[in-house]
Design an enzyme around this catalytic site. Structure first.
Site, PDB file in Angstrom:
ATOM      1  N   ASP A   1     -11.824 -23.935  54.478  1.00 18.82           N
ATOM      2  CA  ASP A   1     -11.362 -24.617  53.638  1.00 18.82           C
ATOM      3  C   ASP A   1     -11.158 -23.196  52.899  1.00 18.82           C
ATOM      4  O   ASP A   1     -11.332 -22.395  52.542  1.00 18.82           O
ATOM      5  CB  ASP A   1     -12.677 -24.697  52.517  1.00 18.82           C
ATOM      6  CG  ASP A   1     -12.859 -24.766  50.750  1.00 18.82           C
ATOM      7  OD1 ASP A   1     -11.428 -24.265  49.977  1.00 18.82           O
ATOM      8  OD2 ASP A   1     -14.131 -24.329  50.434  1.00 18.82           O
TER       9      ASP A   1
ATOM     10  N   TRP B   1     -19.799 -21.409  49.409  1.00 20.96           N
ATOM     11  CA  TRP B   1     -18.412 -22.599  49.302  1.00 20.96           C
ATOM     12  C   TRP B   1     -18.853 -23.012  50.645  1.00 20.96           C
ATOM     13  O   TRP B   1     -18.957 -24.246  50.055  1.00 20.96           O
ATOM     14  CB  TRP B   1     -17.304 -21.755  49.266  1.00 20.96           C
ATOM     15  CG  TRP B   1     -17.568 -21.503  47.389  1.00 20.96           C
ATOM     16  CD1 TRP B   1     -17.115 -20.182  46.792  1.00 20.96           C
ATOM     17  CD2 TRP B   1     -17.609 -22.002  46.350  1.00 20.96           C
ATOM     18  NE1 TRP B   1     -17.073 -21.101  46.047  1.00 20.96           N
ATOM     19  CE2 TRP B   1     -17.355 -21.732  45.145  1.00 20.96           C
ATOM     20  CE3 TRP B   1     -17.929 -24.038  46.026  1.00 20.96           C
ATOM     21  CZ2 TRP B   1     -17.129 -21.937  43.734  1.00 20.96           C
ATOM     22  CZ3 TRP B   1     -17.583 -24.805  44.818  1.00 20.96           C
ATOM     23  CH2 TRP B   1     -18.052 -23.748  44.160  1.00 20.96           C
TER      24      TRP B   1
ATOM     25  N   LYS C   1      -6.353 -22.181  42.208  1.00 22.96           N
ATOM     26  CA  LYS C   1      -6.177 -20.782  42.752  1.00 22.96           C
ATOM     27  C   LYS C   1      -4.507 -19.982  42.730  1.00 22.96           C
ATOM     28  O   LYS C   1      -4.544 -19.128  41.878  1.00 22.96           O
ATOM     29  CB  LYS C   1      -7.255 -20.171  43.997  1.00 22.96           C
ATOM     30  CG  LYS C   1      -8.967 -19.836  43.024  1.00 22.96           C
ATOM     31  CD  LYS C   1      -9.527 -21.069  44.077  1.00 22.96           C
ATOM     32  CE  LYS C   1     -11.186 -21.696  43.242  1.00 22.96           C
ATOM     33  NZ  LYS C   1     -11.992 -21.119  42.772  1.00 22.96           N
TER      34      LYS C   1
END
Ligand code: PMP
Length: 422
Positions: free
Chosen positions: A233, A161, A257
């Site tokens: 992030d 990511w 999530k």
């Protein structure tokens, strides 16, 4: 509660019968009745007056969902949303149908923001904005808001990511990978002293929890340049533990999530960083425009924001993030202990000190058994355990809403599976 049945018979003659909980162990699954040899006239029967199932039924019927996201949500939140779905708080319509500028939604979005501020002790120096486009869109929004095209930005690449974030940023500024865990297959976090930061970098970017590789920052680096900021992030560990927001210039997280359904991305942005976006910045990605309009510059993802609000309320009711973290530590420890105590039958490749509390990747020494492991677990009601397609293996995502019972059941299954495959 009397059971009700909603039946539809399609023109093709295939009959789908949706059975309510007392008839069907899985209320979400329709039963397909084979095509009748007789011609059945086109007919549609539906019953709308169906009351919510009591909590116990919902619990019994639900699977343990170890997906990395969209992920499991608290049952209490889903039941509350269900109870309010048809007629939200007696206002005569559902949240999906109401105006985003009306008083009911105004209450919903303001309460969601205020509860999130309480959870993370976010000061008034920061704006909280609800955006769309996922965390992936923020990968571009960051350089567009924080840099000019010639400015540099430093990226610590600890997994897929952060790598994607850096590559996207390179389109809009001079983004550089200053450290990469790729040679070690993304199993480590660097020591902060070893980071070769660019003294002119506008920001230092990290991914606080790599969802695919299961690597989590337990502490945070400080940007070298005192005018620079730390950007994170936090998609996959947002609200899983207390975080000192004042250490960051920007925190962003896709909701799907830990805090809600997909469709909304939350950004916490220090206010003095807003207002100097690149001229090419699309208006939807401009933090200042979004903050000035209280996330209502255009139509926001109302229902997703509403669910996030319910999750924030639930986290506060649990006692806030200190209590939530305790539960997460317990769940993660019993799972990692099971892996480490398996005499190498299960292996987690991540360095112990930086193992994620949210996403636990592991492999089986006998890799040929992995498919069987995942299939058998699924038959036992534990689903979505397959590792990300880029790395394979097994991954158990154990976000806030995964009950301890789910992790305990997984651990018991792992032990039993190992005993059956000596
Ligand atoms: N960052 C992290 C850490 C993620 O886990 C994900 C999604 N799994 C993303 C970014 C991308 O998020 P989205 O799909 O919401 O764009």
């Amino acid at each position: 509660m009397a059971a009700t049945t909603a039946a539809t018979v399609t023109a093709a003659g295939t009959q789908h019968v949706l059975l309510r909980p007392s008839f069907n162990p899985n209320p979400l699954r329709s039963v397909i009745i084979p095509r009748s040899p007789f011609k059945i006239p086109s007919l549609s029967i539906s019953c709308t007056a169906v009351r919510s199932p009591p909590a116990s039924i919902a619990t019994k019927d639900r699977l343990f969902n170890f997906a990395a996201g969209p992920a499991t949500l608290p049952e209490s939140v889903i039941l509350k949303a269900q109870a309010d779905l048809f007629n939200y708080q007696g206002c005569g319509m559902s949240v999906m149908e109401m105006s985003h500028r009306g008083k009911d939604f105004d209450f919903i979005i303001k309460k969601a923001e205020s509860d999130l501020r309480s959870l993370l002790s976010i000061s008034s120096d920061y704006a909280v904005i609800f955006l769309q486009g996922g965390a992936t869109t923020l990968f571009a929004a960051l350089p567009l808001n924080l840099c000019s095209p010639d400015d540099s930005a430093d990226y610590v690449v600890t997994g897929s990511w952060s790598d994607k974030a850096c590559k996207e940023a390179q389109k809009f500024c001079k983004a550089k990978t200053i450290w990469s865990g790729k040679p070690d297959k993304y199993t480590k976090i660097p020591s902060f002293d070893s980071l070769e930061q660019n003294s002119n970098a506008k920001y230092l970017h990290i991914c606080s929890n790599e969802t695919i590789h299961g690597v989590e920052f337990k502490d945070y680096p400080t940007p070298l340049n005192e005018n620079s900021i730390l950007v994170a992030d936090m998609s996959s560990n947002f609200c899983s533990k207390p975080v000192d927001v004042s250490k960051f210039g920007v925190i962003y997280a896709g909701a799907q999530k830990n805090v809600g359904p997909s469709g909304v991305t939350i950004a916490i942005v220090r206010k003095d960083l807003m207002g100097s976006s690149q001229p090419i910045t699309p208006v939807m990605l401009d933090f200042k425009t979004q903050a000035d309009n209280a996330s209502l510059y255009n139509t926001p993802p109302c229902f997703a924001i509403y669910i996030c609000g319910l999750v924030f309320e639930d986290l506060l009711q649990q006692g806030g993030l200190v209590e939530v973290e305790k539960k997460n530590v317990k769940k993660a420890s019993i799972l990692y202990d099971a892996i480490d105590g398996s005499d190498g039958f299960y292996v987690c490749p991540v360095e112990k000190s930086v193992r994620s509390m949210m996403n636990v990747p592991f492999t089986l020494k006998k890799s040929e058994l992995e498919k069987k492991f995942i299939e058998e677990a699924s038959l036992e009601g534990m689903v979505q355990l397959k590792g990300h397609r880029s790395v394979g293996g097994v991954r158990a995502s154990i976000y806030n809403a995964m009950p301890l019972a789910g992790v305990e059941k997984l651990v018991a299954f792992m032990m039993d599976f190992q005993a059956r495959h000596p």
